[in-house]
Design an enzyme around this catalytic site. Structure first.
Site, PDB file in Angstrom:
ATOM      1  N   ASP A   1      -0.561   5.269   4.486  1.00  0.00           N
ATOM      2  CA  ASP A   1      -0.760   3.827   4.511  1.00  0.00           C
ATOM      3  C   ASP A   1      -2.120   3.495   5.133  1.00  0.00           C
ATOM      4  O   ASP A   1      -2.507   4.072   6.154  1.00  0.00           O
ATOM      5  CB  ASP A   1       0.370   3.185   5.321  1.00  0.00           C
TER       6      ASP A   1
ATOM      7  N   GLU B   1      -3.692   5.586   0.396  1.00  0.00           N
ATOM      8  CA  GLU B   1      -3.935   4.182   0.090  1.00  0.00           C
ATOM      9  C   GLU B   1      -5.382   3.959   0.517  1.00  0.00           C
ATOM     10  O   GLU B   1      -5.675   3.865   1.716  1.00  0.00           O
ATOM     11  CB  GLU B   1      -2.979   3.282   0.869  1.00  0.00           C
TER      12      GLU B   1
END
Length: 703
Positions: A333, A369
């Site tokens: 993330d 990401e």
């Protein structure tokens, strides 16, 4: 590090470079009474440790650290605050939001500059001493190659909370997720890899709990080694391990969405729960004024992976989940925040270098990401091999094309060919682009074709939150409708978009429920909705659409030209002199420069072959002709099929199910239906078969 049981007692170890003293706190089995405080007398460098004979697994404990409380210097020690062990493998109890959790007195005139001396132990969960004795038997990682992977993003609870085939006691848990009905469904749609939203121990923000909401998604981690108790039936680690073993037995990989970019302690006004109280200046990146945090994550703080011991903790955590929990990879993330150096994003920096050389982690799948909220944070395509990257450009451009936006066709062409302008460098494969139509943070696929505007009112933020723009269209109505024409148009567009996903070079990723028509009622930011808004709806699943997805997955597996590692650049092949990529207009002519910018150019055709650089021993005659038509019915001129073959239509997304259709040798054109994808392959003319069980044309076998 953490608590290690050796059969006789437990060794405890914790890092702090600046604490003046550290104490181990032992608690009663219910976590309510502090039974003992044991000072850590031994210290090797910055690691404090103590061995306690006679303690057994199941013992509850926490830390207290003494040191200066000078926030203006970045020092935030507060001995009154019980601290969760950063290396806790198991956590008992839940957070009880209280002002006592904060290192300063809430509401004070000097804010966080004044110290609060209230004990926070009553409001804190406790770490639990564990031992790893799970029997893995013959468990083996499936290790699906990237080109054969179909990823599936899902939430542990959301996938099963409403599933009628899962026992009610196990719904929303790891054990419920790994039940046979779920495994059968994943097999039905061709999934090879499940990507779980955060399962490490996390907490809900105070502002959410005060509104009666929770941090459903889980992107507020406070324990990087412990499974979150919310997903455990009986609170035992073996439940997660059992889930992984069952997935592996079904041939499915497990990837974890991990949040090492920040912690749940938030900004300088956040609570003191663990890292802040142990060594604030080591664990976090501080601003020039060290009272404040560098916030490249939008969550109040940024973890300092540039510090050796913080980097070690992250690496230890990753290895733990691979070696002890047997997971197959990670999705990072806000990955850019992890890879920042003094000058910003650094593809050769400490974190990425550590991952690439690690003998355990270099064998698993790594997905970034590729952005954060800091300066220069958008780094799509800049990550080094072996990273894959979530490609949000793919999502937006495919949505725009099928929505009918003018000028979107040139962008579609880039996405169909693996976004080479971003990824074709440094020896990277075309599979590095993780292509998706929808993910957890945004509209579901059903909502992309059902809502023109987001509707996040349930979040309590006056609909100000959530991603924009969505490139969505209600197609004649906003939200649910009983109009059959609108329903059919929505179904047709979903099939066209899904077909595009599986026909694109790169690695496809599905959002759980997109294959069954799941809606979030227009909410494109359901992070706080632990309720039917965010749960997958199994009451009325569109299983016809699920079967369509299964056929797409079979077609992708059957045709190597759809899942190549090498990029296609319209270069002639030595095998037959044919270009590996050949773009055409509907009239059969190559598009001219002006066509790519023509708002009326809505029908794009291409021939696909194995890349010109494919080694001779791997070269084959596999060829596909694909038509992407976002306009009305269109007559399409067909190229000549390879010598000795006939064209066969193996996919027509205008209908959910159809048998393959062999075209007559004299056929020179066909009509592409409105808003549809067609795919033709070359069948030997020696024995044409209308009902050939060609992979990709019938529902896949299960079991």
């Amino acid at each position: 590090m953490g608590a290690s049981f050796d059969g006789v007692g437990v060794n405890f170890a914790v890092f702090s470079a600046e604490a003046e003293a550290i104490e181990l706190c032992i608690f009663s089995p219910d976590g309510r009474r502090e039974l003992a405080r044991i000072p850590l007398r031994e210290r090797d460098g910055d690691i404090w440790h103590v061995y306690v004979a006679g303690l057994l697994p199941g013992t509850l404990y926490g830390w207290r650290a003494r040191g200066p409380y000078r926030p203006e210097e970045g020092l935030r020690f507060n001995h009154a605050k019980l601290l969760l062990d950063p290396y806790a493998r198991k956590v008992a109890g839940r957070f009880r939001w209280s002002d006592a959790l904060f290192g300063y007195r809430i509401g004070a005139a000097r804010a966080d500059l004044g110290m609060d001396s209230r004990d926070s132990a009553f409001a804190m969960p406790k770490a639990v001493v564990t031992e790893s004795d799970f029997s893995w038997g013959d468990d083996r990682p499936p290790r699906h190659p990237h080109d054969l992977s179909v990823n599936y993003e899902t939430h542990v609870k959301g996938m099963t909370a409403r599933h009628p085939g899962v026992d009610r006691k196990r719904r929303g848990t790891f054990l419920g997720l790994a039940t046979q009905p779920v495994l059968d469904h994943l097999d039905r749609i061709g999934v090879t890899t499940v990507q779980l939203m955060p399962v490490q121990h996390h907490m809900s923000d105070r502002f959410l709990t005060e509104k009666g909401l929770v941090n459903y998604w889980g992107y507020q981690t406070i324990g990087f080694f412990a499974p979150d108790p919310r997903y455990l039936c009986d609170g035992e680690i073996w439940e997660f391990q059992t889930m992984v073993r069952r997935f592996h037995a079904a041939g499915i990989e497990v990837i974890l969405d991990v949040v090492y970019n920040h912690t749940a302690e938030g900004s300088q006004l956040g609570p003191t729960l663990s890292f802040r109280g142990l060594d604030n200046r080591a664990y976090y990146r501080l601003a020039e004024n060290p009272r404040y945090y560098i916030d490249d994550t939008g969550c109040g703080n940024t973890l300092n992976t540039g510090h050796p011991m913080v980097l070690r903790m992250v690496m230890d955590s990753l290895r733990y989940w691979v070696e002890v929990m047997h997971v197959d990879g990670f999705r990072f993330d806000l990955g850019t925040a992890l890879a920042r150096g003094p000058q910003g994003f650094d593809p050769q920096g400490r974190f990425l270098a550590a991952l690439k050389q690690d003998p355990v982690l270099r064998e698993v799948k790594l997905i970034a990401e590729p952005w954060d909220l800091g300066p220069g944070g958008y780094q799509l395509g800049a990550w080094p091999h072996p990273f894959m990257e979530l490609n949000d450009r793919y999502r937006d451009d495919v949505r725009r094309f099928w929505k009918g936006d003018a000028g979107a066709i040139s962008d579609l062409a880039r996405r169909l060919t693996g976004s080479a302008e971003r990824f074709d460098h440094g020896g990277r494969a075309a599979t590095a682009s993780v292509n998706f139509l929808a993910s957890h943070d945004g509209f579901t696929l059903q909502d992309v074709v059902s809502y023109s505007k987001k509707s996040n009112w349930a979040n309590g933020e006056e609909n100000r939150d959530g991603h924009e723009p969505n490139h969505s269209d209600g197609m004649g109505a906003e939200g649910p409708t009983s109009n059959p024409a609108i329903l059919e148009a929505r179904a047709r567009r979903k099939r066209a978009m899904l077909a595009t996903l599986f026909l694109s070079q790169g690695t496809p990723m599905l959002l759980a429920g997109d294959e069954t028509g799941n809606s979030q009622q227009g909410n494109n930011n359901a992070y706080a909705q632990d309720n039917p808004i965010a749960w997958v709806d199994w009451d009325r699943p569109e299983m016809e659409l699920a079967d369509f997805v299964g056929r797409l997955a079979e077609m992708r597996r059957a045709h190597p030209v759809l899942r190549q590692k090498l990029f296609l650049h319209a270069q002639a092949r030595a095998l037959d002199g044919k270009p590996d990529l050949d773009w055409r207009r509907a009239d059969g002519a190559p598009p001219e420069t002006g066509d790519w910018h023509d708002p009326e150019f809505r029908c794009l055709c291409l021939s696909l072959r194995l890349a010109s650089e494919t080694p001779a021993y791997s070269m084959s005659g596999d060829v596909l002709f694909a038509i992407f038509n976002s306009g009305g019915p269109q007559e399409v001129r067909l190229p000549d099929p390879p010598a000795g073959t006939l064209w066969r239509v193996i996919l027509d997304s205008a209908t959910a199910a159809q048998a393959p259709r062999v075209l007559a040798a004299a056929t020179r054109s066909l009509t592409a239906p409105a808003e549809a994808v067609l795919v033709l392959d070359a069948l030997s003319a020696a024995e044409p078969r209308e009902n050939s069980p060609m992979p990709g044309t019938f529902p896949p076998a299960t079991g």
